[in-house]
Design a protein around this motif. Structure first.
Motif, PDB file in Angstrom:
ATOM      1  N   THR A   1       0.740  -1.288   0.517  1.00 11.89           N
ATOM      2  CA  THR A   1      -0.025  -0.554  -0.026  1.00 11.89           C
ATOM      3  C   THR A   1       1.302   1.431   0.178  1.00 11.89           C
ATOM      4  O   THR A   1       2.176   1.088   0.383  1.00 11.89           O
ATOM      5  CB  THR A   1      -0.891  -0.072   0.524  1.00 11.89           C
ATOM      6  OG1 THR A   1      -0.132   0.567   2.383  1.00 11.89           O
ATOM      7  CG2 THR A   1      -1.965  -1.687   1.237  1.00 11.89           C
ATOM      8  N   LEU A   2       0.226   2.597  -0.350  1.00 10.72           N
ATOM      9  CA  LEU A   2       1.160   3.990  -0.048  1.00 10.72           C
ATOM     10  C   LEU A   2       1.323   3.467   1.407  1.00 10.72           C
ATOM     11  O   LEU A   2       2.831   4.399   1.577  1.00 10.72           O
ATOM     12  CB  LEU A   2      -0.146   5.052  -0.532  1.00 10.72           C
ATOM     13  CG  LEU A   2      -0.712   4.891  -2.185  1.00 10.72           C
ATOM     14  CD1 LEU A   2      -1.129   6.267  -2.071  1.00 10.72           C
ATOM     15  CD2 LEU A   2       1.293   5.342  -2.651  1.00 10.72           C
ATOM     16  N   ARG A   3       0.799   3.992   1.945  1.00 11.02           N
ATOM     17  CA  ARG A   3       1.088   3.772   3.159  1.00 11.02           C
ATOM     18  C   ARG A   3       2.581   3.195   3.957  1.00 11.02           C
ATOM     19  O   ARG A   3       3.410   3.186   4.905  1.00 11.02           O
ATOM     20  CB  ARG A   3      -0.212   3.312   4.468  1.00 11.02           C
ATOM     21  CG  ARG A   3       1.098   3.972   6.298  1.00 11.02           C
ATOM     22  CD  ARG A   3      -0.434   3.492   7.220  1.00 11.02           C
ATOM     23  NE  ARG A   3      -1.933   4.329   6.749  1.00 11.02           N
ATOM     24  CZ  ARG A   3      -1.503   5.644   6.523  1.00 11.02           C
ATOM     25  NH1 ARG A   3      -0.955   6.363   7.357  1.00 11.02           N
ATOM     26  NH2 ARG A   3      -3.305   6.431   6.491  1.00 11.02           N
ATOM     27  N   GLU A   4       2.230   1.362   3.433  1.00 12.67           N
ATOM     28  CA  GLU A   4       3.495   0.447   3.331  1.00 12.67           C
ATOM     29  C   GLU A   4       4.940   0.720   3.358  1.00 12.67           C
ATOM     30  O   GLU A   4       5.175   1.229   3.668  1.00 12.67           O
ATOM     31  CB  GLU A   4       3.059  -0.723   2.968  1.00 12.67           C
ATOM     32  CG  GLU A   4       2.181  -1.508   4.148  1.00 12.67           C
ATOM     33  CD  GLU A   4       1.306  -2.337   3.354  1.00 12.67           C
ATOM     34  OE1 GLU A   4       1.322  -3.645   4.427  1.00 12.67           O
ATOM     35  OE2 GLU A   4       1.075  -2.894   2.308  1.00 12.67           O
ATOM     36  N   LEU A   5       4.325   1.380   1.891  1.00 20.21           N
ATOM     37  CA  LEU A   5       5.757   1.964   1.349  1.00 20.21           C
ATOM     38  C   LEU A   5       7.126   3.633   1.820  1.00 20.21           C
ATOM     39  O   LEU A   5       7.521   3.456   2.167  1.00 20.21           O
ATOM     40  CB  LEU A   5       5.539   2.363  -0.224  1.00 20.21           C
ATOM     41  CG  LEU A   5       7.212   2.523  -0.947  1.00 20.21           C
ATOM     42  CD1 LEU A   5       8.483   1.703  -0.809  1.00 20.21           C
ATOM     43  CD2 LEU A   5       6.584   3.134  -2.296  1.00 20.21           C
TER      44      LEU A   5
ATOM     45  N   ALA B   1      10.869   5.470   6.041  1.00 23.65           N
ATOM     46  CA  ALA B   1      10.601   6.469   7.283  1.00 23.65           C
ATOM     47  C   ALA B   1      11.874   5.534   7.648  1.00 23.65           C
ATOM     48  O   ALA B   1      13.206   6.531   8.276  1.00 23.65           O
ATOM     49  CB  ALA B   1       9.542   6.031   8.011  1.00 23.65           C
ATOM     50  N   GLU B   2      11.579   4.004   7.435  1.00 26.03           N
ATOM     51  CA  GLU B   2      12.800   3.288   7.693  1.00 26.03           C
ATOM     52  C   GLU B   2      14.382   3.421   7.650  1.00 26.03           C
ATOM     53  O   GLU B   2      15.131   3.339   8.156  1.00 26.03           O
ATOM     54  CB  GLU B   2      12.614   1.971   7.818  1.00 26.03           C
ATOM     55  CG  GLU B   2      11.031   1.263   8.745  1.00 26.03           C
ATOM     56  CD  GLU B   2      11.291  -0.108   8.096  1.00 26.03           C
ATOM     57  OE1 GLU B   2      11.640  -0.639   7.417  1.00 26.03           O
ATOM     58  OE2 GLU B   2       9.583  -0.842   8.670  1.00 26.03           O
ATOM     59  N   ILE B   3      13.806   4.078   6.130  1.00 27.50           N
ATOM     60  CA  ILE B   3      15.493   4.219   5.368  1.00 27.50           C
ATOM     61  C   ILE B   3      15.787   5.605   6.368  1.00 27.50           C
ATOM     62  O   ILE B   3      17.565   5.719   6.054  1.00 27.50           O
ATOM     63  CB  ILE B   3      15.318   4.791   4.262  1.00 27.50           C
ATOM     64  CG1 ILE B   3      14.852   3.071   3.676  1.00 27.50           C
ATOM     65  CG2 ILE B   3      16.348   4.797   3.860  1.00 27.50           C
ATOM     66  CD1 ILE B   3      14.481   2.622   2.463  1.00 27.50           C
ATOM     67  N   GLY B   4      15.089   6.196   6.860  1.00 29.16           N
ATOM     68  CA  GLY B   4      15.588   7.796   7.392  1.00 29.16           C
ATOM     69  C   GLY B   4      15.115   9.062   6.270  1.00 29.16           C
ATOM     70  O   GLY B   4      15.857  10.132   6.428  1.00 29.16           O
TER      71      GLY B   4
ATOM     72  N   SER C   1       5.542  10.869   2.870  1.00 33.15           N
ATOM     73  CA  SER C   1       3.871  11.013   3.563  1.00 33.15           C
ATOM     74  C   SER C   1       3.644  10.227   1.720  1.00 33.15           C
ATOM     75  O   SER C   1       4.077   9.635   0.972  1.00 33.15           O
ATOM     76  CB  SER C   1       3.631  12.164   3.061  1.00 33.15           C
ATOM     77  OG  SER C   1       3.329  12.424   2.382  1.00 33.15           O
ATOM     78  N   ASN C   2       2.302   8.978   2.208  1.00 33.29           N
ATOM     79  CA  ASN C   2       1.630   8.299   1.267  1.00 33.29           C
ATOM     80  C   ASN C   2       0.739   9.048   0.267  1.00 33.29           C
ATOM     81  O   ASN C   2       1.021   8.698  -0.794  1.00 33.29           O
ATOM     82  CB  ASN C   2       0.798   7.527   1.898  1.00 33.29           C
ATOM     83  CG  ASN C   2      -0.168   7.707   3.125  1.00 33.29           C
ATOM     84  OD1 ASN C   2       0.228   9.092   3.275  1.00 33.29           O
ATOM     85  ND2 ASN C   2      -1.152   7.144   2.981  1.00 33.29           N
ATOM     86  N   SER C   3       0.706  10.380   0.759  1.00 33.10           N
ATOM     87  CA  SER C   3      -0.243  11.862   0.160  1.00 33.10           C
ATOM     88  C   SER C   3       1.319  11.523  -0.964  1.00 33.10           C
ATOM     89  O   SER C   3       1.251  12.441  -2.847  1.00 33.10           O
ATOM     90  CB  SER C   3       0.059  12.845   1.197  1.00 33.10           C
ATOM     91  OG  SER C   3      -0.755  13.336   0.175  1.00 33.10           O
ATOM     92  N   THR C   4       2.731  11.774  -0.434  1.00 32.57           N
ATOM     93  CA  THR C   4       3.678  12.457  -1.399  1.00 32.57           C
ATOM     94  C   THR C   4       4.003  11.004  -2.752  1.00 32.57           C
ATOM     95  O   THR C   4       3.940  11.610  -3.700  1.00 32.57           O
ATOM     96  CB  THR C   4       4.992  12.370  -0.947  1.00 32.57           C
ATOM     97  OG1 THR C   4       4.720  13.740   0.279  1.00 32.57           O
ATOM     98  CG2 THR C   4       6.189  12.895  -1.546  1.00 32.57           C
ATOM     99  N   ILE C   5       4.228   9.966  -1.933  1.00 36.02           N
ATOM    100  CA  ILE C   5       4.233   9.071  -2.944  1.00 36.02           C
ATOM    101  C   ILE C   5       3.299   8.493  -4.249  1.00 36.02           C
ATOM    102  O   ILE C   5       2.862   7.937  -5.000  1.00 36.02           O
ATOM    103  CB  ILE C   5       4.093   7.313  -2.092  1.00 36.02           C
ATOM    104  CG1 ILE C   5       5.652   7.471  -1.703  1.00 36.02           C
ATOM    105  CG2 ILE C   5       4.340   6.388  -3.009  1.00 36.02           C
ATOM    106  CD1 ILE C   5       5.488   6.563  -0.356  1.00 36.02           C
ATOM    107  N   SER C   6       1.887   9.232  -3.798  1.00 41.97           N
ATOM    108  CA  SER C   6       1.127   9.160  -4.860  1.00 41.97           C
ATOM    109  C   SER C   6       1.077  10.510  -5.853  1.00 41.97           C
ATOM    110  O   SER C   6       0.720  10.130  -6.966  1.00 41.97           O
ATOM    111  CB  SER C   6      -0.554   9.368  -3.568  1.00 41.97           C
ATOM    112  OG  SER C   6      -1.169   9.215  -4.476  1.00 41.97           O
TER     113      SER C   6
END
Length: 196
Positions: free
Chosen positions: A29-33, A38-41, A45-50
């Motif tokens: 999902t967008l949220r999972e990506l 975020a884990e990478i640093g 946001s899911n909005s940005t990816i969208s």
């Protein structure tokens, strides 16, 4: 309100489409990506990816590398359009190029401007060999250097072998384009691979 689409070049559009495709193929999902970024640093946001996926936001090089890591896919897979190697595609700066030639360019193995081996040596930071190649050409020795790189990987560990010289042994069958079966290190040492 619908997001305003920015004007993307051919490569920007390819990257956008390939990010969406890679995310969907992995059933993320967008949220999972977004959580992975975020884990990478470098959180997105899911909005940005969208926005990236629908073309209303550009991808800069930091975004590209972050998304490549988060999607566990090589940046070249995001930069090069999908298609068979002979397909003709467009990329920013070039109207028509085969998928194979574009991939080879992005990987540093083929010039799209015709500079030949100098391009490869510059791209792979092999400057001392570039000087030798230039000297050989200017002296008119008639022999140009050739470059071969052999890569072996299991997806975690990478072993590379690089050969630079003249009249190197072929590693691909010219007719089929398939790799020849032999152990290059043994062949260069004059050893048999046991298949003789």
């Amino acid at each position: 309100m619908e997001a305003k689409r920015v004007r993307l070049g051919a490569t920007g559009d390819t990257v956008r489409a390939n990010i969406a495709s890679a995310r969907n193929e992995q059933r993320l999902t967008l949220r999972e990506l977004a959580e992975r970024t975020a884990e990478i640093g470098r959180p997105m946001s899911n909005s940005t990816i969208s926005q990236i996926e629908n073309g209303s936001r550009r991808v800069d090089v930091d975004d590209l590398l972050t998304l490549s890591i988060a999607l566990d896919i090589a940046p070249v897979a995001l930069l090069v359009p999908k298609g068979d190697d002979a397909s003709t595609v467009s990329a920013t700066g070039i109207e028509a190029v085969s998928v194979r030639d574009l991939r080879n360019f992005v990987e540093g193995y083929r010039s799209l401007r015709g500079s030949g081996l100098d391009f490869v040596l510059r791209s792979l930071s092999l400057g001392k060999w570039q000087l030798m190649n230039s000297r050989m050409q200017s002296e008119g020795t008639g022999s140009e250097l050739e470059f071969q790189r052999v890569v072996q990987t299991d997806g975690s560990t990478v072993h590379r072998g690089t050969m630079i010289g003249t009249e190197l042994p072929p590693v691909m069958d010219e007719g089929s384009g398939m790799p020849l079966h032999f152990d290059i290190d043994r062949q260069l040492a004059g050893e048999s691979d046991g298949d003789d």
